[in-house]
Scaffold this active site. Structure first.
Site, short mmCIF file in Angstrom:
data_model
loop_
_atom_site.label_atom_id
_atom_site.label_comp_id
_atom_site.label_asym_id
_atom_site.label_seq_id
_atom_site.Cartn_x
_atom_site.Cartn_y
_atom_site.Cartn_z
N GLU A 120 -42.06 -6.62 15.11
CA GLU A 120 -40.91 -6.33 15.97
C GLU A 120 -39.93 -7.49 16.02
OE1 GLU A 120 -40.44 -3.17 18.48
OE2 GLU A 120 -40.77 -3.10 16.33
N THR A 168 -31.78 -2.32 18.14
CA THR A 168 -32.68 -3.01 19.07
C THR A 168 -32.17 -4.42 19.34
OG1 THR A 168 -34.57 -1.74 18.25
CG2 THR A 168 -35.05 -3.82 19.38
#
Length: 170
Positions: A120, A168
């Site tokens: 991530e 994101t």
């Protein structure tokens, strides 16, 4: 070869934003891994044209590096990128489980959460566990700096996917 399915998730849950997470039944990513001398990545499926295949720029490349598990990795995207449903988390989680199995690392799903969170970091700049935790553990999770707690909950959810993309990192 090892093949793993990981579900879409949501960690945008009201006051638990970036802490609470929930796994959804669908959509999902399917990740296939085979041992190799170096990591290579192939991506097919929804939004695949937007996903880099360079291991240094792809979440699964970071996971392979964290596990010291070079592999040919094929991602069949079912979770649309930039949809808010944990697209990168699904790929990271599936790769972590698959590579752990392929290389017999012996890590539990809970121990794989920080490994998948390293993936991530490639897309968000930080190793967040809010989406990878439910993708790995299923159900409803609470991810904090102290660790991840799973909550026994049966919550019916409906996810709406408007035709917009939200990065994101942004």
């Amino acid at each position: 070869m090892v093949t793993v399915r990981a579900p879409a998730t949501s960690a945008n849950l009201g006051s638990g934003f970036d802490v609470f997470g929930v796994a959804l039944d669908r959509p999902a990513d399917i990740v296939h891994v085979e041992r190799a001398d170096r990591t290579t990545i192939e991506v097919t499926g929804v939004g695949s044209q937007y996903i880099p295949t360079d291991p240094d720029r792809n979440v699964v490349g970071a996971v392979a590096e964290a596990l010291d598990a070079p592999a040919h990795i094929r991602i069949d995207k079912g979770v649309r990128p930039s949809s808010g449903l944990g697209s990168s988390a699904a790929s990271s989680a599936a790769a972590a489980v698959a590579l752990n199995e392929l290389y017999d690392r012996g890590l539990s799903r809970e121990e794989l959460v920080p490994v998948a969170a390293e993936g991530e970091a490639v897309v968000s700049g930080e190793a967040h566990a809010d989406n990878v935790a439910p993708a790995l553990l299923g159900g409803f999770t609470v991810a904090t700096d102290e660790g991840v707690t799973t909550v026994d909950a049966d919550i019916p959810l409906v996810a709406c996917l408007p035709e917009i993309a939200v990065s994101t990192r942004d």
